[in-house]
Scaffold this active site. Structure first.
Site, PDB file in Angstrom:
ATOM      1  N   ASP A 213      47.994  43.240  33.361  1.00 17.96           N
ATOM      2  CA  ASP A 213      48.012  43.882  34.677  1.00 17.96           C
ATOM      3  C   ASP A 213      49.401  43.675  35.264  1.00 17.96           C
ATOM      4  OD1 ASP A 213      47.250  45.315  36.874  1.00 17.96           O
ATOM      5  OD2 ASP A 213      45.502  44.090  37.373  1.00 17.96           O
TER       6      ASP A 213
ATOM      7  N   CYS B 164      18.492  27.292  30.838  1.00 14.12           N
ATOM      8  CA  CYS B 164      19.347  28.196  30.068  1.00 14.12           C
ATOM      9  C   CYS B 164      19.450  27.707  28.638  1.00 14.12           C
ATOM     10  CB  CYS B 164      20.732  28.290  30.694  1.00 14.12           C
ATOM     11  SG  CYS B 164      21.810  29.398  29.774  1.00 14.12           S
TER      12      CYS B 164
HETATM   13  N1  GUN Z   1      42.807  44.578  39.587  1.00 21.14           N
HETATM   14  C1  GUN Z   1      41.748  44.794  40.393  1.00 21.14           C
HETATM   15  N2  GUN Z   1      41.882  45.983  41.033  1.00 21.14           N
HETATM   16  C2  GUN Z   1      43.047  46.507  40.632  1.00 21.14           C
HETATM   17  C3  GUN Z   1      43.737  47.743  40.933  1.00 21.14           C
HETATM   18  O1  GUN Z   1      43.284  48.573  41.718  1.00 21.14           O
HETATM   19  N3  GUN Z   1      44.926  47.954  40.281  1.00 21.14           N
HETATM   20  C4  GUN Z   1      45.440  47.044  39.381  1.00 21.14           C
HETATM   21  N4  GUN Z   1      46.588  47.324  38.771  1.00 21.14           N
HETATM   22  N5  GUN Z   1      44.820  45.896  39.099  1.00 21.14           N
HETATM   23  C5  GUN Z   1      43.626  45.638  39.709  1.00 21.14           C
HETATM   24 ZN    ZN Z   2      23.943  28.485  29.844  1.00 23.41          ZN
END
Ligand code: GUN
Ligand code: ZN
Length: 641
Positions: free
Chosen positions: A88, A273
């Site tokens: 990201d 769990c």
């Molecule tokens: N991570 C969570 N939402 C977003 C978004 O709208 N754009 C980007 N680039 N990363 C994110």
């Molecule tokens: Zn668990």
């Protein structure tokens, strides 16, 4: 490269290849904070089988040490991970903390230089409280930056983030504008605040609007969605990728994710769990652990919950039952139930990818099931493609299936008197002729009806009577008639109209009709008209397989694109020998084709090549570069079997 393996409506199982590595979708990418490794990337792959992860290039770039290592060792080397790594761009940080002080160009170049498999544009995070005007400007900016990023990406795949907040028009236009850009994956962005505030009905509107505009051959990533509770529902709406930072964040403050919600350790009464992380542990035991050890256990537990749900989703897609799973999951929280109800408003759009039939029966899980596209299609085709054989109708209660066998005598009396027998089923009115087609015969409803079904049945019955100009008769008032009717012939024609439309049916049934029936069951098997075997009826879904002779009749008498898929002259030669039609060779296709429908493959001159079943819609056939568009019937081409 994204290849479709299996689909059910908008939901799909796919294969995403990036940087020479492959991940099967639907997939969740755990978020790795390179500064805090609660669970290492190596463990994620080897212990849990996560073949892709996501990390933040902005955090790496801002740390002199990580930046140096990422540039020299490469991202995969630095993380010690040989799966797909998505990065990201810092957009989320700018949303959380304001200005980030980097440019889109710098971020995209950096991601490319450290060897990210899938990088992300520095998009503008559109917030739900913004005005439409401000949102529109941000979308414009995002589109401009995406075009620039596409020029800089090199060999890296690129995330083209769809923004537009809660404005459906902006979302759809943003997605549509990116069709022409060289991007590879479509995250739907700006949705974290909606999910944090449990605004799932709005989330549905956002996802559907985005899907409407998007190139259908690209995988869709729901940015910031990582709770197992939401995965089945989001997959149902056509999301292929997810990411989760929550598994680690929640673990840090002692919160366990379960399929029905998130629970604080302090509030829990027991640890029931069986996941490999919890197995053999008690709640008291976990509470007594040191902070580090406990955090790791909870993080691993959270990852196992995600893994288990993804495996279940895959099985349900393969079985054609994802609707049922999503409907169950949406009962975990009232806000999700709102989302499911909201989705019912989009059945017209969902119907476009709804398969003609499924292998297993449709289960009614509650009133929301009435919003399913299968319901919508049945109603719509009944209104537009059904032609009653008389001017009056007699209505019967639904007391069992098949209707024709239960009410054999009564139906016969109706027909002899020139009245149409109709059973008011939980799907609404079902004329006798259509009692064995999907989903009429292949659906299971609770014996005790709910209010919605009851009132819907009254309404849809009145609409049926009105729409077809029928007079309602009581069975007791029927005169003894003497009409000589062939119930099977009526069924043969009605099913054909339902499946292929009225015009194609006129072509198919031209000439003397002869029905070949099963000696064992007495059911229709082959339809022969004017000496030509035009259709075969399938026992499973009560619908037809189109025969080459039938296809030729449609080509001759029904003009336009109807039911046709045109392939290149080269491909036509192979298809004639029974090879499937692959996407790259489709020149055009009828936009009304639905998945699993019978289609006619033609060459560029419009000549018959083969018959088969569509796997994709026309838009998908045009956009996908690989994969099967039409499953061709062996022996349906030039040479007859
Ligand atoms: N991570 C969570 N939402 C977003 C978004 O709208 N754009 C980007 N680039 N990363 C994110
Ligand atoms: Zn668990």
């Amino acid at each position: 490269m994204f290849e479709l393996i299996r689909r059910d409506g908008l939901a799909r199982i796919g294969k995403l290849t990036a940087g020479g590595r492959t991940v099967e979708t639907p997939a969740l990418l755990p978020v790795i904070n390179p500064k805090i490794l609660t669970v290492t990337p190596k463990e994620l792959k080897e212990e849990f089988g996560f073949d892709a992860l996501i990390t933040n290039s902005y955090i790496i770039r801002n740390s002199p040490e990580l930046r140096e290592r990422a540039l020299s060792e490469g991202l995969h080397g630095m993380l010690g991970y040989d799966g797909v790594v998505m990065t990201d761009s810092g957009t989320f940080q700018s949303y959380m903390y304001g200005e980030v002080g980097v440019t889109n160009e710098e971020m995209v170049t950096f991601q490319r230089d450290i060897g990210s498999d899938i990088g992300t544009v520095l998009d503008v995070f559109t917030e739900p409280h913004w005005t439409e005007e401000r949102t529109a400007k941000a979308v414009e900016e995002t589109l401009g930056r995406t075009a620039v990023a596409a020029d800089l990406k090199g060999d890296m795949m690129l995330n083209g983030v769809v923004q537009g907040s809660v404005f459906p028009g902006l979302r759809e236009n943003c997605a549509r504008a990116m069709r022409g850009m060289d991007v590879d994956v479509h995250p739907i962005g700006g949705v974290v605040p909606l999910m944090e505030q449990y605004r799932y009905a709005e989330l549905v509107g956002v996802i559907i609007a985005s899907k409407k505009g998007m190139d259908p051959s690209r995988p869709v990533h729901l940015f910031g969605a990582g709770h197992p509770m939401l995965l089945a529902f989001a997959t149902l709406m056509g999301c292929d990728l997810f990411d989760s930072a929550s598994y680690a964040k929640f673990a840090r403050d002692d919160r366990f994710m379960f399929i029905d919600g998130t629970f604080r350790m302090a509030d829990m009464k027991s640890l029931d769990c069986m996941c490999p992380a919890c197995s053999g542990k008690t709640l008291e035991g976990v509470r007594a652990m040191g902070k580090r050890e406990r955090e790791r256990l909870i993080a691993r537990h959270n990852l196992y919950q995600i893994k288990a749900e993804l495996a279940l989703i895959k099985r349900y897609i393969l079985e054609g039952r994802l609707w049922e799973l999503a409907e169950m999951r949406c009962r975990a929280h009232p806000a999700l139930l709102s989302g499911l109800r909201e989705l019912g408003k989009h059945s017209e759009f969902l119907e476009r990818t709804e398969p003609l039939s499924r292998g297993l029966a449709m289960f009614y899980t509650g009133p929301e099931t009435r919003g399913r596209p299968a319901f919508h299609r049945f109603r719509k085709r009944l209104a537009t493609r059904y032609v009653p054989s008389g001017k009056s109708a007699v209505f019967f209660d639904d007391v069992g299936k098949p209707h024709g066998r239960i009410y054999a005598e009564e139906f016969e009396k109706c027909r002899r008197a020139g009245a149409v027998p109709v059973v008011v089923s939980d799907l609404g009115p079902v004329p006798a002729e259509l009692d064995e087609i999907y989903p009429v015969a292949q659906s299971v409803f609770p014996e005790i009806q709910d209010m919605e079904t009851r009132s819907d049945n009254i309404e849809s019955t009145l609409r049926f009577v009105d729409g077809h100009g029928l007079k309602m008769l009581e069975y007791e008032d029927l005169p003894i008639g003497d009409l000589d009717v062939d119930a099977d012939a009526m069924k043969a024609v009605a099913v054909s109209r339902y499946q292929f439309g009225i015009e194609a049916t006129d072509a198919l049934f031209d000439g003397d009709l002869e029905l070949v029936k099963s000696r064992k069951t007495g059911k229709i098997r082959n339809v022969v008209c004017g000496g030509e075997h035009v259709l075969s009826m399938r026992a499973g879904d009560g619908l037809y397989t189109l025969r080459p002779e039938g296809a030729r009749r449609i080509l001759e008498k029904v003009p336009g694109e109807s039911m046709r898929v045109m392939v290149t002259a080269d491909a036509a030669k192979y298809v004639m020998d029974g090879r499937n039609v692959f996407c790259g060779f489709v020149l055009s296709a009828d936009p009304e084709i639905r998945p699993m429908e019978e289609v006619i493959v033609i060459d560029p001159d419009g000549k018959f090549v083969a018959t088969g079943r569509a796997q994709l819609t026309a838009d998908e056939m045009a956009c996908f570069k690989r994969g099967v568009a039409v499953r061709v019937r062996k022996g349906s081409g030039g040479d007859e079997e």
